[in-house]
Design a protein around this motif. Structure first.
Motif, PDB file in Angstrom:
ATOM      1  N   ARG A  48       0.829  -1.217   0.000  1.00  0.00           N
ATOM      2  CA  ARG A  48       0.000   0.000   0.000  1.00  0.00           C
ATOM      3  C   ARG A  48       0.858   1.260   0.000  1.00  0.00           C
ATOM      4  O   ARG A  48       0.454   2.282  -0.522  1.00  0.00           O
ATOM      5  N   MET A  80      -2.994  -2.093  -9.332  1.00  0.00           N
ATOM      6  CA  MET A  80      -3.023  -2.969  -8.163  1.00  0.00           C
ATOM      7  C   MET A  80      -4.200  -3.929  -8.262  1.00  0.00           C
ATOM      8  O   MET A  80      -5.297  -3.550  -8.670  1.00  0.00           O
ATOM      9  N   PHE A  82      -6.475  -6.145  -5.849  1.00  0.00           N
ATOM     10  CA  PHE A  82      -6.785  -6.259  -4.425  1.00  0.00           C
ATOM     11  C   PHE A  82      -7.202  -7.682  -4.078  1.00  0.00           C
ATOM     12  O   PHE A  82      -7.702  -8.422  -4.913  1.00  0.00           O
ATOM     13  N   GLN A  83      -7.026  -7.991  -2.796  1.00  0.00           N
ATOM     14  CA  GLN A  83      -7.355  -9.343  -2.330  1.00  0.00           C
ATOM     15  C   GLN A  83      -8.821  -9.685  -2.603  1.00  0.00           C
ATOM     16  O   GLN A  83      -9.149 -10.763  -3.042  1.00  0.00           O
ATOM     17  N   ASN A  84      -9.716  -8.735  -2.317  1.00  0.00           N
ATOM     18  CA  ASN A  84     -11.138  -8.991  -2.564  1.00  0.00           C
ATOM     19  C   ASN A  84     -11.579  -8.394  -3.892  1.00  0.00           C
ATOM     20  O   ASN A  84     -12.743  -8.116  -4.093  1.00  0.00           O
ATOM     21  N   ALA A  86     -12.100  -5.792  -5.244  1.00  0.00           N
ATOM     22  CA  ALA A  86     -12.551  -4.396  -5.253  1.00  0.00           C
ATOM     23  C   ALA A  86     -13.077  -3.978  -6.621  1.00  0.00           C
ATOM     24  O   ALA A  86     -12.763  -2.911  -7.121  1.00  0.00           O
ATOM     25  N   LEU A  87     -13.875  -4.833  -7.215  1.00  0.00           N
ATOM     26  CA  LEU A  87     -14.497  -4.460  -8.494  1.00  0.00           C
ATOM     27  C   LEU A  87     -15.611  -3.460  -8.230  1.00  0.00           C
ATOM     28  O   LEU A  87     -16.152  -3.405  -7.136  1.00  0.00           O
ATOM     29  N   ARG A 140     -14.165 -13.129 -11.505  1.00  0.00           N
ATOM     30  CA  ARG A 140     -13.947 -11.818 -10.881  1.00  0.00           C
ATOM     31  C   ARG A 140     -12.458 -11.527 -10.756  1.00  0.00           C
ATOM     32  O   ARG A 140     -12.005 -10.412 -10.970  1.00  0.00           O
ATOM     33  N   ARG A 147      -8.359  -5.181 -15.149  1.00  0.00           N
ATOM     34  CA  ARG A 147      -8.322  -3.773 -14.797  1.00  0.00           C
ATOM     35  C   ARG A 147      -6.878  -3.298 -14.611  1.00  0.00           C
ATOM     36  O   ARG A 147      -6.547  -2.160 -14.896  1.00  0.00           O
TER      37      ARG A 147
ATOM     38  N   PRO B 184     -17.505  -0.384   0.240  1.00  0.00           N
ATOM     39  CA  PRO B 184     -16.203  -0.762   0.810  1.00  0.00           C
ATOM     40  C   PRO B 184     -15.119   0.254   0.442  1.00  0.00           C
ATOM     41  O   PRO B 184     -15.097   0.742  -0.684  1.00  0.00           O
ATOM     42  N   GLU B 186     -12.125  -0.229  -0.115  1.00  0.00           N
ATOM     43  CA  GLU B 186     -11.250  -0.761  -1.164  1.00  0.00           C
ATOM     44  C   GLU B 186     -11.644  -0.255  -2.547  1.00  0.00           C
ATOM     45  O   GLU B 186     -10.797  -0.059  -3.409  1.00  0.00           O
ATOM     46  N   ILE B 187     -12.948  -0.085  -2.743  1.00  0.00           N
ATOM     47  CA  ILE B 187     -13.408   0.352  -4.061  1.00  0.00           C
ATOM     48  C   ILE B 187     -12.920   1.762  -4.356  1.00  0.00           C
ATOM     49  O   ILE B 187     -12.518   2.081  -5.472  1.00  0.00           O
ATOM     50  N   ALA B 190      -9.318   1.453  -5.203  1.00  0.00           N
ATOM     51  CA  ALA B 190      -9.159   0.992  -6.584  1.00  0.00           C
ATOM     52  C   ALA B 190      -9.369   2.156  -7.546  1.00  0.00           C
ATOM     53  O   ALA B 190      -8.634   2.313  -8.521  1.00  0.00           O
ATOM     54  N   ILE B 193      -6.385   4.416  -7.621  1.00  0.00           N
ATOM     55  CA  ILE B 193      -5.309   3.849  -8.416  1.00  0.00           C
ATOM     56  C   ILE B 193      -5.648   3.909  -9.905  1.00  0.00           C
ATOM     57  O   ILE B 193      -4.782   4.113 -10.742  1.00  0.00           O
ATOM     58  N   ASP B 194      -6.937   3.780 -10.195  1.00  0.00           N
ATOM     59  CA  ASP B 194      -7.365   3.903 -11.592  1.00  0.00           C
ATOM     60  C   ASP B 194      -7.280   5.343 -12.076  1.00  0.00           C
ATOM     61  O   ASP B 194      -7.597   5.627 -13.231  1.00  0.00           O
TER      62      ASP B 194
END
Ligand SMILES: Nc1ncnc2c1ncn2[C@@H]1O[C@H](COP(=O)(O)OP(=O)(O)OP(=O)(O)O)[C@@H](O)[C@H]1O
Ligand SMILES: [Mg+2]
Lengths: 384, 292
Positions: A48, A80, A82-84, A86-87, A140, A147, B184, B186-187, B190, B193-194
């Motif tokens: 991170r 990056m 992500f583990q989950n 993060a879509l 997924r 991405r 979340p 995390e989104i 993401a 970062i995008d």
């Protein structure tokens, strides 16, 4: 494309917890660097910080020639996974993959072309109009990869991208991720706590413990020449058998509980450092595959009582006990460690066709040339 | 599902359905029946069928259309205002900061005050002589320190809007905050970062993902704004003149002052139909998808 360099990177969280301590790492252009270590060792924190999602407390982070410490994620040209995953749940697969391009104001046609290329590489063509909620875990995962690759970034970061997949899919995706990375050629930092992933995917592997790099080397070197007890125990599955031994006063014999092994002159010559341990405790390490069953002529032998036999088809894992003290490394499989804590438990990897069953008393031939030695106080390996 | 499960399911919801039918369905039906009759309770005359005469009165009478206009205008302005402020509040309260729990709790206090009470409260605050609003304006030497807020049409509406927003914006904020909390973090990472800017990630991530919560909040707020009654009753009683009259207040007078159950019923039916239409329009507009 560029290399990534971490120089004395430290992370201290707001609660004064130092999660990462002065880490130095150099990831060459195109290199696949795996960060591995037990839970909480700081892998995600390192990633991170490189991504720009977490502030770097001190140290210098470079991507290419640029110091990027104070750049926001979008200016670092990284991608990056992500583990989950993060879509974005409200976007289709195509929109998910194209989002980064859209944010960078690319033209519609160009976005579409690049998204098509990415979905083709990942075999996602048929799902391009689906939403993430309508996809399987593996699909997924691929979208998350898509991405990342669509932007053709100068660095890839992946945080346990395969940990939510079932075992079989994980093996498949392991190969796929490696293939894609090689094809794109961008330096990659890949976090995992799965040492099989680390061994199979990494050009080099950095083993972390409590925010410190224990050792960073090619997988085979880590396996063959661990720098310390932790790395020795962490790398390899089943993990290395580690016992507390007593060096006889003359330095020629090792006492393991009630048994003993003699140390030939050639080994003592190759590792002069061992002399210092005469009459003292030392830790010895034996990989499971270096404990074949003893034949009648073998003289370096350990006798063990078989507790459990696991037939894996290609090999037989023999769990045994000897009356020496097993060393509990701050590592590896905690459940396994707990199970055998205190007892002289060990594992040998032998020919699957041998008729060994629980309750047997078995003689293992010890390959003393491949035996490893560690200092009980410092836990450092004794190689010289 | 097994047939027996299904039967058990029906059995379990039956009591609720029966209660709902009795306490909601009966008054609705009674009201509808009234609206087609001439029925003034205090006249002692029995109800007589008069077709659509009550409905015709809505559109040819003096008070209904102005009240409808007032109500619609108030609904649009207050919902826009409360949604904007509520969303801003929710976004602010969703960020980590020291003492967030206490601030969150404090923000929601107005919502715990009953509407009539908050109406009375604001009425006294807007009092030209003793009121807090004018006091502050005078002390700070700002213009408007002697305005009789509730005696002029424009300022009376302003006062009503302030009182309504004070009471109801927290509700909006609660619902939207709940919606924000399920996104979340995390989104957002993401998206960063995008390459998304703060605005882009609000526009492309937050808003679309907030849709379900926003829809619920908007339905609640719009309907209750359209049915506004107590704040108006407490602060202006529809005055000055009838310039702040609203439909629910008009309906209240039809029932309880004029005892005209036929006309009152027609107004009520109109309100119900508009409310249903509003809810349906929102659901349509948002078209929330069931897939995650
Ligand atoms: N925001 C935070 N504030 C304080 N401490 C944190 C924070 N995030 C992580 N930590 C701590 O820092 C340490 C390292 O966390 P990190 O997430 O990097 O571990 P990890 O190696 O990725 O572990 P895992 O394999 O479980 O994902 C942990 O002890 C964790 O509790
Ligand atoms: Mg982690």
């Amino acid at each position: 494309m560029a290399n990534v360099s971490l120089e004395r990177i430290t992370k201290i969280y707001n609660n004064d917890f130092e999660a990462v301590h002065q880490i130095d790492l150099e990831i060459a252009d195109g290199e696949f660097m795996v960060l591995v270590g037990p839970s909480g060792c700081g892998k995600t924190t390192v990633l991170r910080m490189v991504a720009g999602l977490e502030e770097i407390t001190s140290g210098i982070l470079r991507i290419g020639d640029r110091v990027v410490n104070n750049l926001s994620p979008k200016d670092r040209d990284i991608a990056m996974v992500f583990q989950n995953y993060a879509l974005y749940p409200h976007m289709t697969v195509g929109e998910n993959i194209g989002f980064g391009l859209k944010m960078r104001k690319l033209g519609k046609d160009e976005i579409q072309r690049k998204v098509r290329d990415a979905t083709a590489i990942l075999g996602l063509d048929d799902w391009i109009d689906r939403k993430p909620g309508q996809l399987s875990g593996g699909q997924r995962q691929r979208v998350a990869m898509g991405r990342a690759i669509v932007r053709d970034p100068s660095v890839f970061l992946m945080d346990e991208p395969l940990s939510n997949l079932d075992a079989k899919l994980r093996v498949h995706m392991r190969a796929e991720v490696s293939r894609i990375q090689r094809r794109l050629g961008a330096p990659t930092m890949y976090v995992t706590h799965d040492q099989t992933e680390a061994m199979t995917m990494g050009d080099r592997v950095a083993v972390l413990l409590s925010g410190n790099v224990q050792q960073c080397d090619a997988p085979q070197n880590l396996y063959d020449h661990p720098d310390n007890l932790f790395v020795a125990a962490f790398i390899g599955s089943p993990s290395m058998n580690l016992y507390e031994a007593h060096f006889a006063d003359d330095g020629t014999r090792l006492l393991l509980g009630s048994q003993s092994l003699s140390l030939p002159e050639r080994i003592r010559a190759a590792r002069p450092g061992l002399a210092a341990y005469s009459g003292r405790k030392i830790i010895i390490g034996l990989r499971p595959e270096h404990l074949p069953l003893a034949g009648p002529v073998d003289d370096q032998v350990l006798c063990g009582d078989v507790d459990l036999v696991e037939a894996l088809g290609s090999e037989l894992l023999v769990h045994f006990t000897i009356d020496a003290q097993r060393v509990r490394a701050e590592a590896a499989d905690e459940e396994e460690e707990d199970q055998f804590a205190g007892r002289g438990a060990g594992v040998a990897r032998v020919d699957p066709r041998l008729p060994i069953k629980p309750g047997d008393a078995v003689r293992f031939a010890v390959d003393v040339d491949r035996m490893q030695f560690f200092d009980p106080a410092t836990t450092k390996a004794i190689w010289a | 599902m097994l047939a027996s499960d299904r039967r058990l399911g029906y059995a379990l919801v039956a009591p609720t359905v029966i209660v709902l039918v009795v306490i909601t369905g009966y008054p609705l039906a009674y009201n509808l029946w009234n609206s087609f009759h001439h029925y003034v309770v205090t006249s002692g005359q029995p109800a007589t069928f008069n077709g659509l005469a009550n409905y015709a009165r809505l559109f040819h009478g003096q008070s209904f259309l102005p009240a409808l206009e007032n109500t619609a205008g108030f609904t649009v302005v207050s919902v826009v205002l409360e949604t904007a402020i509520g969303l801003a509040l929710a976004l602010a309260l969703n960020r980590p900061f020291r003492g967030r729990g206490a601030v969150r709790a404090a923000v929601f206090i107005p919502w715990a005050v009953p509407t009539v009470v908050s109406g009375m409260l604001w009425k006294s605050m807007f009092d030209p002589q003793q009121g807090f609003v004018n006091y502050v304006l005078r002390v700070l030497h700002l213009p408007g320190g002697h305005v009789t807020w509730l005696a002029n049409t424009g300022t009376a509406w302003g006062a009503i809007l302030v009182a309504d927003a004070w009471r109801n914006t927290p509700f909006m904020a609660i619902l939207l905050l709940a919606g924000l909390q399920v996104i979340p973090s995390e989104i957002y990472e993401a998206a960063r970062i995008d390459g998304a800017t703060a605005w882009q990630s609000f526009r492309r991530i937050t808003l679309p993902m907030l849709k379900p919560a926003l829809m619920v909040a908007l339905i609640f707020r719009t309907l209750s704004a359209f049915l506004i009654y107590d704040v108006v009753y407490a602060m202006t009683s529809g005055g000055p003149g009838s310039s702040t009259d609203v439909l629910s207040y008009l309906d209240w007078r039809a029932f309880l002052v004029q005892s005209d159950f036929g006309y009152g019923g027609a107004v009520a039916v109109f309100l119900i139909i508009v409310c249903l239409a509003i809810a349906a329009a929102y659901v349509r507009a948002f078209r929330v998808e069931t897939v995650r």
